[in-house]
Scaffold this motif. Sequence first.
Motif, PDB file in Angstrom:
ATOM      1  N   TYR A  76      32.885  35.131  50.833  1.00 38.28           N
ATOM      2  CA  TYR A  76      33.260  33.734  50.578  1.00 38.28           C
ATOM      3  C   TYR A  76      33.454  33.031  51.921  1.00 38.28           C
ATOM      4  O   TYR A  76      34.190  33.496  52.772  1.00 38.28           O
ATOM      5  N   LEU A  77      32.745  31.896  52.120  1.00 36.85           N
ATOM      6  CA  LEU A  77      32.851  31.077  53.336  1.00 36.85           C
ATOM      7  C   LEU A  77      33.413  29.713  52.932  1.00 36.85           C
ATOM      8  O   LEU A  77      32.771  28.950  52.190  1.00 36.85           O
ATOM      9  N   GLN A  78      34.623  29.410  53.409  1.00 39.69           N
ATOM     10  CA  GLN A  78      35.328  28.208  52.949  1.00 39.69           C
ATOM     11  C   GLN A  78      34.661  26.930  53.438  1.00 39.69           C
ATOM     12  O   GLN A  78      34.454  25.991  52.658  1.00 39.69           O
ATOM     13  N   ASN A  79      34.321  26.867  54.733  1.00 41.66           N
ATOM     14  CA  ASN A  79      33.766  25.626  55.282  1.00 41.66           C
ATOM     15  C   ASN A  79      32.464  25.239  54.580  1.00 41.66           C
ATOM     16  O   ASN A  79      32.207  24.070  54.305  1.00 41.66           O
ATOM     17  N   GLN A  80      31.621  26.231  54.320  1.00 39.18           N
ATOM     18  CA  GLN A  80      30.344  25.959  53.669  1.00 39.18           C
ATOM     19  C   GLN A  80      30.452  25.944  52.149  1.00 39.18           C
ATOM     20  O   GLN A  80      29.473  25.620  51.469  1.00 39.18           O
ATOM     21  N   ARG A 106      22.769  38.546  44.370  1.00 34.46           N
ATOM     22  CA  ARG A 106      22.641  37.187  43.846  1.00 34.46           C
ATOM     23  C   ARG A 106      22.248  36.169  44.908  1.00 34.46           C
ATOM     24  O   ARG A 106      21.960  35.022  44.580  1.00 34.46           O
ATOM     25  N   GLY A 107      22.278  36.582  46.180  1.00 35.02           N
ATOM     26  CA  GLY A 107      21.951  35.633  47.232  1.00 35.02           C
ATOM     27  C   GLY A 107      23.129  34.738  47.572  1.00 35.02           C
ATOM     28  O   GLY A 107      24.287  35.100  47.398  1.00 35.02           O
ATOM     29  N   ALA A 108      22.829  33.538  48.064  1.00 28.54           N
ATOM     30  CA  ALA A 108      23.867  32.569  48.462  1.00 28.54           C
ATOM     31  C   ALA A 108      24.024  31.525  47.362  1.00 28.54           C
ATOM     32  O   ALA A 108      23.057  30.889  46.961  1.00 28.54           O
ATOM     33  N   ILE A 109      25.271  31.376  46.885  1.00 29.02           N
ATOM     34  CA  ILE A 109      25.560  30.424  45.808  1.00 29.02           C
ATOM     35  C   ILE A 109      26.577  29.417  46.341  1.00 29.02           C
ATOM     36  O   ILE A 109      27.645  29.793  46.826  1.00 29.02           O
ATOM     37  N   ARG A 110      26.239  28.142  46.240  1.00 28.22           N
ATOM     38  CA  ARG A 110      27.160  27.100  46.709  1.00 28.22           C
ATOM     39  C   ARG A 110      28.131  26.737  45.581  1.00 28.22           C
ATOM     40  O   ARG A 110      27.737  26.564  44.427  1.00 28.22           O
ATOM     41  N   LEU A 111      29.408  26.677  45.899  1.00 25.05           N
ATOM     42  CA  LEU A 111      30.451  26.389  44.921  1.00 25.05           C
ATOM     43  C   LEU A 111      30.546  24.875  44.726  1.00 25.05           C
ATOM     44  O   LEU A 111      31.183  24.161  45.492  1.00 25.05           O
ATOM     45  N   LYS A 112      29.878  24.394  43.715  1.00 28.79           N
ATOM     46  CA  LYS A 112      29.883  22.962  43.433  1.00 28.79           C
ATOM     47  C   LYS A 112      30.924  22.594  42.386  1.00 28.79           C
ATOM     48  O   LYS A 112      31.455  21.494  42.393  1.00 28.79           O
ATOM     49  N   ALA A 125      36.365  23.716  39.485  1.00 20.84           N
ATOM     50  CA  ALA A 125      37.177  24.857  39.018  1.00 20.84           C
ATOM     51  C   ALA A 125      36.966  26.078  39.902  1.00 20.84           C
ATOM     52  O   ALA A 125      37.911  26.795  40.252  1.00 20.84           O
ATOM     53  N   ASN A 126      35.716  26.316  40.273  1.00 18.34           N
ATOM     54  CA  ASN A 126      35.433  27.452  41.164  1.00 18.34           C
ATOM     55  C   ASN A 126      36.067  27.241  42.529  1.00 18.34           C
ATOM     56  O   ASN A 126      36.623  28.161  43.138  1.00 18.34           O
ATOM     57  N   LYS A 127      35.964  26.011  43.067  1.00 23.21           N
ATOM     58  CA  LYS A 127      36.569  25.731  44.374  1.00 23.21           C
ATOM     59  C   LYS A 127      38.078  25.958  44.323  1.00 23.21           C
ATOM     60  O   LYS A 127      38.678  26.522  45.231  1.00 23.21           O
ATOM     61  N   ALA A 128      38.694  25.511  43.243  1.00 25.30           N
ATOM     62  CA  ALA A 128      40.150  25.669  43.114  1.00 25.30           C
ATOM     63  C   ALA A 128      40.542  27.138  43.015  1.00 25.30           C
ATOM     64  O   ALA A 128      41.628  27.534  43.438  1.00 25.30           O
ATOM     65  N   ALA A 129      39.658  27.969  42.443  1.00 23.27           N
ATOM     66  CA  ALA A 129      39.961  29.401  42.320  1.00 23.27           C
ATOM     67  C   ALA A 129      39.860  30.100  43.661  1.00 23.27           C
ATOM     68  O   ALA A 129      40.641  31.002  43.976  1.00 23.27           O
ATOM     69  N   TYR A 130      38.895  29.682  44.502  1.00 20.34           N
ATOM     70  CA  TYR A 130      38.658  30.396  45.760  1.00 20.34           C
ATOM     71  C   TYR A 130      39.503  29.871  46.907  1.00 20.34           C
ATOM     72  O   TYR A 130      39.748  30.596  47.872  1.00 20.34           O
ATOM     73  N   ASP A 131      39.926  28.619  46.870  1.00 17.28           N
ATOM     74  CA  ASP A 131      40.672  28.044  48.001  1.00 17.28           C
ATOM     75  C   ASP A 131      41.944  28.810  48.344  1.00 17.28           C
ATOM     76  O   ASP A 131      42.268  28.992  49.518  1.00 17.28           O
TER      77      ASP A 131
END
Length: 751
Positions: A99-103, A111-117, A120-126
């Motif tokens: 998980y890369l926060q800035n990006q 699965r490769g690279a998945i952008r958190l758009k 709800a996902n952003k709130a879970a990972y932050d």
Amino acid sequence: MTSLPTAIIGISTYFIGIKQVEKEVYQKNQYQLEQVFQRFDEQFSQFELMVDKAAANSIFDERLRDANFIDEFSVMQDIYRLLAVAQSSDNMILRIDLYLQNQQLLVSNDRGAIRLKDEANKAAYDPILKSEDLMYWSDAEKYYPSGGTLFPLVLIHKLPFVSTRPFGALLVYLDKTLIDKEITQLNPYENGISFIMKPNGDWITSGKEVDPIKQPLKDFIRSKVMKGEINQEPFNVKWEGAEYSVATATFSRTGWRYVIATPLSQLIEPITLTSKLMLVVSLSGVLIAAMLSWFASQRMYSPIKRLVQMFGGSIGNKLPEEDRSDEIKFIENKWLNITRESRSFQSLLKENQYSMKKGFLLQLIQGQLYFFSEMELRLRMEEYGWDTVNKKFVLLLIQLSPFSETSKRFVEGDEQLVTFAAANIIEELSIDKENMEAINLHNLSVALFVSFTQDKPREQIKSEVFRFSNEVITMITKLLGVHVAVGISKLNSDLKELPRALDEVKQCLHFRNIGEHGQIISTDEFIPYVKENLEYPFQIEKQLIHALQMRAEEETIQKWGEFLLVLKEDAGRAFQIQQYMAQLLGSVLRAMMQLDVAHSSTSQGINLYEQLFKLKELEEINKWFVTRVIQPFLKTLSEKQGIEMKQTIRKVKDIIDQEYMNDISLEYLSDKIGILPKRLSAVFAEVTNQNFIDYVTEIRLDKSKQLLRNTDLKVTEIAARVGYQPSYFNKIFKKSEGVTPGEYRESGMGL
């Protein structure tokens, strides 16, 4: 008669020793459970250490904080490979995500690279990076809801490994199926239960047990643990008429509690059953003994039958038709098949042993086996086929410089290829010598481990080592065309001294002569030699920096060549040249700061000193300094000074437009702007492609034309207003326009 002692033993066991046997079985059971749990705990500890080691990889450094993976595609490929290797290193791992926060990016090898758009996902990972712990366990469902195959907890390791400002994290998900299987194996009894819970009592997993009938018993035992009524010592509980032996333990790294409950009846049942069977057997012994005499003749053939059954057949219709009449032939064929399979397995084992052997020796000389005693090291080496009895050891370090002026077949990036080729050459040269073993150190270096008998004279050993070193230098030079330097360690009687010997050899090679080919340095006879009274070429450095500041590229390259010549003639030693270059690099960077010019490496996070200290040849240093220091400096300085010059000339033009009627000179403007007249003249011509006098004349003539067209002023008055004497004004006006001022007005030109 023979059955009577058995009957006595059975009765004694059942009525007298049953309690003692129960006690011994209980203790043995507890001991086995502790051993199994300890292995399970160590497995989790090793798993966390593996994740910790993966997080310390240099690829997860500060460069990933704001990395652009579109431009840096190779970095993403390296991350994919590292995640794949880490995932395959432990079969308990279900998947690993980065998980890369800035990006706002989630990276995994499958699965490769998945952008958190999704918000709800952003709130879970932050909240991941807000924890005070570097590595901790969290609920897995928040990040990766995958159903029954997912272990409920995920191991999170923040990145980078050492930083107060993490930019991302590794999320390691475990396979619940495998962990449940491990937990079930810890409880081998059918009616027993086992589970793992958090310190606060929440469930983690309870193995493969899904019987709802057992859930009340689990809740009851869990309540006992949470109320603090028990400690780590085993205890007994009664539940619905059955007695259970309960054992608990705490995982050392996570604080999880493991609980197992075993029915006591299952522990003592085998003993009770055995005692009863002994009684039955002893009472039936007489009848059985009478039958054996008749049965023995029927069992004469039993050994062959057992062999056939062991090899997968049977005496009867199941045996292949061609083997029914000859069971011996059937056994022989099966035995030959097993022999062939055994040989294939031995061959495979031998191939793997070669890699293990190389890996062990690499760990040994790098000091990674410090926790082994000398005896343990020798035993391990004997297992790998080395004879260490009455032996002493020498370590050779072969260092390569593949990109010197002598090599035209390799380019930057071929370091691994060159090292691999050199290691193969050394192995070929030592293939008929049982006392030598080559080790690829990958970093343009190859080590050679050599052993000799204790009674062999020192001078003879020295002669053999030097002769082989010359063979290595000759062959590598011939085939690869590279510079080679060989360092030879002192004789060592202990294997534990080899890491120190390697460090000593590396230090000696720092004193090699730069640019010289085929050097052999022995630490046994090495006396550091450094030229005294070396004078650093401060004057050349000053001239070089002055040329840089003046953006004189040719003069800068010339002064750099003079500095390089001093390095080669006066210093010569590798470490001395590095020190001289570090001094020059520091002076250049300081000059850039004084000019308020930032080197391009600053924005890219590049450590120029680190790059410098990796260079080993003057040609490499020359190319690097020109392309990575001089040219970026000149480019950045030109861009900065170009902007400043345009601003300066704009100010000069504004002054001329306002004061053209006065006596304007370069000296007057230079005082007002704050720049030397000569420099101002050069900058004005460079920016406007016109010299200063011509520009002032052009402005004055334009103003005079306006006055001639729009006013009735006399020519003498107009000349005074634009800053000219009348006679000179007439002369210069006619030279510019081809007519006098009066003719210009009369003809109506410019209207």
